[in-house]
Design a protein around this motif. Structure first.
Motif, PDB file in Angstrom:
ATOM      1  N   LYS A 135       0.829  -1.216   0.000  1.00 48.37           N
ATOM      2  CA  LYS A 135       0.000   0.000   0.000  1.00 48.37           C
ATOM      3  C   LYS A 135       0.861   1.263   0.000  1.00 48.37           C
ATOM      4  O   LYS A 135       0.631   2.186  -0.795  1.00 48.37           O
ATOM      5  N   THR A 136       1.847   1.309   0.885  1.00 51.48           N
ATOM      6  CA  THR A 136       2.715   2.480   0.966  1.00 51.48           C
ATOM      7  C   THR A 136       3.575   2.614  -0.283  1.00 51.48           C
ATOM      8  O   THR A 136       3.794   3.724  -0.789  1.00 51.48           O
ATOM      9  N   THR A 137       4.047   1.496  -0.807  1.00 49.31           N
ATOM     10  CA  THR A 137       4.858   1.520  -2.025  1.00 49.31           C
ATOM     11  C   THR A 137       4.060   2.054  -3.206  1.00 49.31           C
ATOM     12  O   THR A 137       4.557   2.869  -3.997  1.00 49.31           O
ATOM     13  N   VAL A 138       2.812   1.611  -3.337  1.00 46.63           N
ATOM     14  CA  VAL A 138       1.966   2.091  -4.431  1.00 46.63           C
ATOM     15  C   VAL A 138       1.697   3.584  -4.277  1.00 46.63           C
ATOM     16  O   VAL A 138       1.714   4.341  -5.261  1.00 46.63           O
ATOM     17  N   THR A 139       1.466   4.035  -3.049  1.00 47.67           N
ATOM     18  CA  THR A 139       1.227   5.461  -2.818  1.00 47.67           C
ATOM     19  C   THR A 139       2.416   6.294  -3.280  1.00 47.67           C
ATOM     20  O   THR A 139       2.257   7.294  -3.994  1.00 47.67           O
ATOM     21  N   ALA A 140       3.618   5.878  -2.889  1.00 46.75           N
ATOM     22  CA  ALA A 140       4.818   6.632  -3.254  1.00 46.75           C
ATOM     23  C   ALA A 140       5.097   6.557  -4.751  1.00 46.75           C
ATOM     24  O   ALA A 140       5.457   7.563  -5.379  1.00 46.75           O
ATOM     25  N   ALA A 141       4.938   5.379  -5.347  1.00 41.09           N
ATOM     26  CA  ALA A 141       5.232   5.218  -6.773  1.00 41.09           C
ATOM     27  C   ALA A 141       4.222   5.964  -7.639  1.00 41.09           C
ATOM     28  O   ALA A 141       4.588   6.610  -8.631  1.00 41.09           O
ATOM     29  N   LEU A 142       2.945   5.886  -7.270  1.00 42.89           N
ATOM     30  CA  LEU A 142       1.924   6.606  -8.031  1.00 42.89           C
ATOM     31  C   LEU A 142       2.107   8.112  -7.877  1.00 42.89           C
ATOM     32  O   LEU A 142       2.003   8.868  -8.852  1.00 42.89           O
ATOM     33  N   GLY A 143       2.379   8.562  -6.657  1.00 42.75           N
ATOM     34  CA  GLY A 143       2.614   9.982  -6.444  1.00 42.75           C
ATOM     35  C   GLY A 143       3.815  10.484  -7.226  1.00 42.75           C
ATOM     36  O   GLY A 143       3.791  11.583  -7.794  1.00 42.75           O
ATOM     37  N   LEU A 240      -2.358  12.568  -2.029  1.00 39.24           N
ATOM     38  CA  LEU A 240      -2.526  11.133  -1.856  1.00 39.24           C
ATOM     39  C   LEU A 240      -2.342  10.810  -0.381  1.00 39.24           C
ATOM     40  O   LEU A 240      -1.380  11.276   0.239  1.00 39.24           O
ATOM     41  N   THR A 241      -3.248  10.023   0.170  1.00 38.70           N
ATOM     42  CA  THR A 241      -3.187   9.687   1.589  1.00 38.70           C
ATOM     43  C   THR A 241      -2.937   8.198   1.758  1.00 38.70           C
ATOM     44  O   THR A 241      -3.713   7.368   1.279  1.00 38.70           O
ATOM     45  N   ASP A 242      -1.838   7.881   2.427  1.00 39.54           N
ATOM     46  CA  ASP A 242      -1.499   6.496   2.747  1.00 39.54           C
ATOM     47  C   ASP A 242      -2.149   6.164   4.087  1.00 39.54           C
ATOM     48  O   ASP A 242      -1.708   6.620   5.142  1.00 39.54           O
ATOM     49  N   CYS A 243      -3.225   5.380   4.030  1.00 39.30           N
ATOM     50  CA  CYS A 243      -3.996   5.078   5.236  1.00 39.30           C
ATOM     51  C   CYS A 243      -3.366   3.911   6.000  1.00 39.30           C
ATOM     52  O   CYS A 243      -2.604   3.115   5.450  1.00 39.30           O
TER      53      CYS A 243
END
Length: 367
Positions: A135-143, A240-243
């Motif tokens: 989840k955190t990896t996708v948030t950072a990569a997409l951002g 983008l919010t990493d929940c």
């Protein structure tokens, strides 16, 4: 018959002067408008001919708008940007222009789509009930994908109340956290004030870290998240919010109520898919059914030919529950769990991230 006193002959036509004299114009003044209504054929005056195929009344006279560059200039074929096509173009001095190949044209179309106009601040929440699915990896990569390909400001917020790791995905510029931003919120007036509390990657993505001090006992609440958004919405176009993994933690209600779009992360495993589907069940049961319908499911680190899981069945399941499903292939660089360098990603991973960004951009301007 001789003309009466109230009539006269103009160009061989007899007109009624009494009716003409008392005619009024649009301002209520009486005027003699006989000459306006009589168009003599003897003078050779004719109205412009109606173009063929155009309905009566639809014809507009020429104007300067007819001389726009799109009308006057012939379209110029763009030069190829890479590969053997570019080599041919360079060797012939531009005489042979084969244009971009299918891959380059597809990437250009994705770039155009993910650069869709965005007015105001668009908020994307990324969540999953299960930890360890990326989840955190996708948030950072997409951002990072958005920040590197768009011209506006993009920030990722770590809303995980249990020592989030989003700040580990890029080099840190500061030790400040979201708690420090909350304390100085009323004093923040300019973008440079906010920048003192964020770290920025080479991709231009900024990250607002969560508390990492184990001595901090005060939980990050929904009210805290709302106050953070009040600040960020003034300076950023995309948040983008990493929940956190817990759906019942205090900040989650604030994240969901403010989200314009939702990304639900799943892995390609059985328990990962079940957890993602259970996340949707919980959201639907707590009044967020519409958000689930508009959500995007991301199956992360997918290996279609590895293992015994029928990935097609997993995709079919989530396609019925969410707006669309996107696959992010396994990437050894992302598997490291360290700082993300977009240049080290496999080409297939970069394209998959662009496809995900383009999919999310379809919702810009909608809520």
């Amino acid at each position: 018959m001789p003309a009466s006193a109230d009539s006269q002959t103009i160009f061989g036509q007899e007109t009624d002067r009494s009716a003409e004299f008392f005619a009024t114009d649009q301002f209520g003044y009486q005027s003699d408008n006989t000459a306006e209504r009589v168009v003599p054929q003897e003078l050779g005056l004719r109205k412009p001919a109606q173009p063929r195929g155009v309905e009566a009344g639809a014809f507009e006279p020429p104007s300067s708008w007819d001389l726009s560059s799109s009308v006057l200039l012939k379209p110029v074929k763009a030069a190829p940007r890479r590969g053997w096509r570019k080599a041919v173009y360079s060797c012939t001095g531009g005489a042979v222009n084969l244009g971009d190949g299918r891959r380059e044209a597809y990437l250009a179309a994705l770039t155009k789509q993910l650069n869709a106009p965005l007015y105001g601040c668009h908020k994307i929440a990324v969540l999953s009930l299960k930890g360890g699915v990326g989840k955190t990896t996708v948030t950072a990569a997409l951002g990072s994908t958005f920040a590197s390909l768009r011209g506006d400001r993009v920030i990722a917020v770590d809303a995980n109340p249990d020592r989030g790791t989003l700040c580990n995905k890029l080099p840190l510029d500061t030790d400040a956290t979201v708690r420090d931003l909350l304390q100085q919120g009323p004093d923040i007036q300019r973008y440079s004030d906010v920048r003192a509390y964020t770290s920025q990657a080479l991709s231009r993505l900024e990250v607002l870290a969560s508390d990492t001090d184990p001595a901090v006992s005060e939980a990050f609440s929904a009210d805290d998240y709302g106050r953070v958004l009040d600040v960020l919405e003034r300076f950023y176009n995309l948040v983008l919010t990493d929940c956190g993994t817990g759906l019942m933690h205090s900040a989650m209600s604030g994240v969901l109520s403010n989200a314009d779009a939702l990304i639900i992360i799943s892995s390609g495993s059985v328990d990962g898919a079940r957890s993602a589907s259970a996340t949707m069940d919980w959201l639907e049961a707590h009044g967020y059914a519409d958000l689930v319908t508009r959500s995007v499911t991301v199956i992360n680190a997918a290996r279609p030919k590895a293992g015994k899981v029928d990935l097609d069945r997993v995709i079919e399941h989530f396609a019925r529950r969410s707006r669309t499903v996107r696959l992010l292939p396994f990437d050894a660089h992302l598997e490291e769990g360290a700082e993300i360098d977009m240049e080290r990603l496999r080409p297939a991973t970069r394209i998959a991230l662009m496809e995900l960004a383009a999919t999310m951009a379809e919702g810009f301007g909608q809520r």
